[in-house]
Design a protein around this motif. Sequence first.
Motif, PDB file in Angstrom:
ATOM      1  N   PHE A   1      14.473  -1.039  -0.867  1.00 37.22           N
ATOM      2  CA  PHE A   1      14.470  -0.863  -2.315  1.00 37.22           C
ATOM      3  C   PHE A   1      14.933  -2.147  -2.986  1.00 37.22           C
ATOM      4  N   ALA A   2      14.061  -2.736  -3.771  1.00 37.05           N
ATOM      5  CA  ALA A   2      14.373  -3.937  -4.557  1.00 37.05           C
ATOM      6  C   ALA A   2      13.945  -3.627  -5.988  1.00 37.05           C
ATOM      7  N   PRO A   3      14.880  -3.390  -6.885  1.00 44.09           N
ATOM      8  CA  PRO A   3      14.529  -2.912  -8.228  1.00 44.09           C
ATOM      9  C   PRO A   3      13.446  -3.738  -8.903  1.00 44.09           C
ATOM     10  N   LEU A   4      12.396  -3.036  -9.345  1.00 44.87           N
ATOM     11  CA  LEU A   4      11.314  -3.569 -10.170  1.00 44.87           C
ATOM     12  C   LEU A   4      10.355  -4.489  -9.431  1.00 44.87           C
ATOM     13  N   VAL A   5      10.598  -4.770  -8.161  1.00 44.06           N
ATOM     14  CA  VAL A   5       9.773  -5.743  -7.449  1.00 44.06           C
ATOM     15  C   VAL A   5       8.435  -5.145  -7.031  1.00 44.06           C
ATOM     16  N   HIS A   6       8.451  -3.934  -6.469  1.00 47.00           N
ATOM     17  CA  HIS A   6       7.239  -3.367  -5.874  1.00 47.00           C
ATOM     18  C   HIS A   6       6.616  -2.254  -6.707  1.00 47.00           C
ATOM     19  N   GLU A   7       7.187  -1.943  -7.857  1.00 45.29           N
ATOM     20  CA  GLU A   7       6.759  -0.733  -8.553  1.00 45.29           C
ATOM     21  C   GLU A   7       5.331  -0.815  -9.085  1.00 45.29           C
ATOM     22  N   ARG A   8       4.894  -1.982  -9.499  1.00 41.99           N
ATOM     23  CA  ARG A   8       3.511  -2.088  -9.973  1.00 41.99           C
ATOM     24  C   ARG A   8       2.541  -1.835  -8.836  1.00 41.99           C
ATOM     25  N   ASP A   9       2.678  -2.572  -7.733  1.00 34.58           N
ATOM     26  CA  ASP A   9       1.729  -2.420  -6.624  1.00 34.58           C
ATOM     27  C   ASP A   9       1.823  -1.036  -5.992  1.00 34.58           C
ATOM     28  N   ASP A  10       3.048  -0.562  -5.751  1.00 32.96           N
ATOM     29  CA  ASP A  10       3.194   0.761  -5.141  1.00 32.96           C
ATOM     30  C   ASP A  10       2.655   1.852  -6.060  1.00 32.96           C
ATOM     31  N   GLY A  11       2.883   1.702  -7.367  1.00 30.68           N
ATOM     32  CA  GLY A  11       2.378   2.693  -8.306  1.00 30.68           C
ATOM     33  C   GLY A  11       0.866   2.718  -8.365  1.00 30.68           C
ATOM     34  N   LEU A  12       0.249   1.542  -8.431  1.00 27.57           N
ATOM     35  CA  LEU A  12      -1.220   1.496  -8.474  1.00 27.57           C
ATOM     36  C   LEU A  12      -1.831   2.011  -7.167  1.00 27.57           C
ATOM     37  N   ASP A  13      -1.192   1.719  -6.037  1.00 28.95           N
ATOM     38  CA  ASP A  13      -1.703   2.239  -4.762  1.00 28.95           C
ATOM     39  C   ASP A  13      -1.579   3.760  -4.711  1.00 28.95           C
ATOM     40  N   THR A  14      -0.529   4.296  -5.312  1.00 32.78           N
ATOM     41  CA  THR A  14      -0.376   5.749  -5.343  1.00 32.78           C
ATOM     42  C   THR A  14      -1.419   6.388  -6.244  1.00 32.78           C
ATOM     43  N   VAL A  15      -1.733   5.745  -7.359  1.00 31.73           N
ATOM     44  CA  VAL A  15      -2.809   6.256  -8.216  1.00 31.73           C
ATOM     45  C   VAL A  15      -4.140   6.231  -7.461  1.00 31.73           C
ATOM     46  N   GLU A  16      -4.371   5.183  -6.683  1.00 33.08           N
ATOM     47  CA  GLU A  16      -5.589   5.137  -5.871  1.00 33.08           C
ATOM     48  C   GLU A  16      -5.597   6.270  -4.857  1.00 33.08           C
ATOM     49  N   TRP A  17      -4.453   6.588  -4.289  1.00 32.58           N
ATOM     50  CA  TRP A  17      -4.360   7.730  -3.368  1.00 32.58           C
ATOM     51  C   TRP A  17      -4.695   9.031  -4.104  1.00 32.58           C
ATOM     52  N   LEU A  18      -4.225   9.183  -5.338  1.00 35.92           N
ATOM     53  CA  LEU A  18      -4.564  10.366  -6.117  1.00 35.92           C
ATOM     54  C   LEU A  18      -6.079  10.510  -6.255  1.00 35.92           C
ATOM     55  N   ARG A  19      -6.746   9.402  -6.510  1.00 36.51           N
ATOM     56  CA  ARG A  19      -8.198   9.445  -6.726  1.00 36.51           C
ATOM     57  C   ARG A  19      -8.949   9.939  -5.477  1.00 36.51           C
ATOM     58  N   ARG A  20      -8.336   9.778  -4.318  1.00 39.92           N
ATOM     59  CA  ARG A  20      -9.013  10.172  -3.081  1.00 39.92           C
ATOM     60  C   ARG A  20      -8.770  11.637  -2.701  1.00 39.92           C
ATOM     61  N   GLN A  21      -7.935  12.339  -3.455  1.00 41.20           N
ATOM     62  CA  GLN A  21      -7.631  13.715  -3.106  1.00 41.20           C
ATOM     63  C   GLN A  21      -8.735  14.653  -3.580  1.00 41.20           C
TER      64      GLN A  21
END
Length: 555
Positions: A96-116
């Motif tokens: 956990f590194a505050p604010l460092v990965h949230e953009r990429d991790d968030g967009l990858d999670t949205v992409e995962w949503l699209r595949r459901q």
Amino acid sequence: MLDRLATRLATAVLRLPAARRWLVAVTRDIPVRVRDGVTLRTDHYAPDLPGAPAVLIRTPYGRGGPMRLLGRLAAERGFHVVIQSCRGTYGSGGEFAPLVHERDDGLDTVEWLRRQRWWSGAFGMFGASYQGFVLWAVAAETADELRAMVAVVTASGTRDSTYAGESFALDTVLTWAELLQAQTVPWLARQWELKRGQPRLAAALAHLPLAEADRIATGVTVPFFQEWLRHHTPDADYWRSRVFGDRIAEVRAPVAMISGWHDIFLPAQLDDYAALRAAGAHPRLTVGPWTHGSPGLFVAALRDGLDWLDEHLAGRPVARAAPVRVHVGGAGGGWRDLPDWPPPAASTRWYLHAGGGLTPDPPAPSVPDSIWYDPTDPTPSLGGPLLVAQRAGAVDNRPVEARPDVLTYTSPPLDAPVEVIGPVHAEIQVRSELSYLDVFVRLCDVDRRGRSWNVCDGLVRVAPGRFPTGPSGVVRVPVTLWPTAHRFAPGHRLRVQVSGGAHPRYARNPGTGEPLGTAVTLRAGRREILHDPEHPSAVVLPLIGVGPQSSLSSR
């Protein structure tokens, strides 16, 4: 079954808006793999409703407790709710590194949503505090699929809140670091530390150098705490990729904002509101009598947030009289509906006077008042916007006002109410023995019993070259206070405090100009507060519907 009973009870006790309840299936600990191979643990609450839209919540605080309740409440209303632990927390891989990965991790999670297979093409996001920073990190890059955002006591960036007035929000940052570390220790050990009054945290807040404070509070070195001590200058490149306000104008999703007058992120959140309005958006804003973690805030976030999701994700319009709703504090205040923030107001100067007076009348010739500020015995903070709800909010300020390093300026009793609604700022004329100093200003409401209740405040750090210095060594220091909505009742008095700090809410100013993290030399010094016609000091208040001159009693 127990979860379903809990949601029924919560709906009744919290008086949440009624809705049809769908059966919900829960799948926990789903592994969502992001672009660098890290696995993020995710829970899915699925309603028995074909074509239901989704609600995404990403959090570093775990998926149980309040998150589980929110997940089931929203799913029973007809939303697929996806709750994910940020990397490095609660079973998710990586660090956990505050604010460092949230953009990429968030967009990858949205992409995962699209595949459901249950994906409907539309989703919303809900986030409080850090969860809200996560929300803003992806809001501009989710095309038209993001249909609603609920942002609770949060903002698109943390830099200005971390270094409010270019000082350092020591209490908030170190308390948060301790809270995150406490999530990794056994529950019983954590309860014992809380029962003892968190002595390690108290010792760390009083310790110098600050670069050692994280280890004292938590037992380990906290990387982000060390980084925030180093990268505190306004032009630090470190923060450029960790704030997301520069893309607010690109956000197309309707936004509901919920905050409190004593919240640590309120000024930044209202800046986000202004940016959305400037971009032509129509956000909804609710500001109540809450602190960052108060129970009333949680209830309001559930009510307003579920309403917002219902309206913009499920097409179930919810009536509300006005886009802005604020709670006016003080006797006879209450909730007010407004067309926008801030409302039209008359900006009126209340001048500091010799002898501790405060009136709208310009000052007469006078000698300055002086205080001696000693960072070895720093002026303490009392109440106000703090991370810990039990210590935050409005408190009786008489103990701190009795100190010799605090100046107070008080109006005569009011013979009519005075309402202050909007931004507040002060202009304080200072002459100091030291070139490095802080100026703290607080507005209080003094009731008929003499109790002095803090309304709003702000601090500014002064350093050579930051503000122009006059020929006599006087520096005009502009101080932005927290915005407010408060009604000063008849018989009450307005009071302005001026002091050299508010520790440990703000890191003490050592008076030497040494770096934030390594300063150990403490230098005391005298400073003068001027209030004469050539050097008027004043607090500027947005008054609503009341002429200040006629509001002062002749008593």
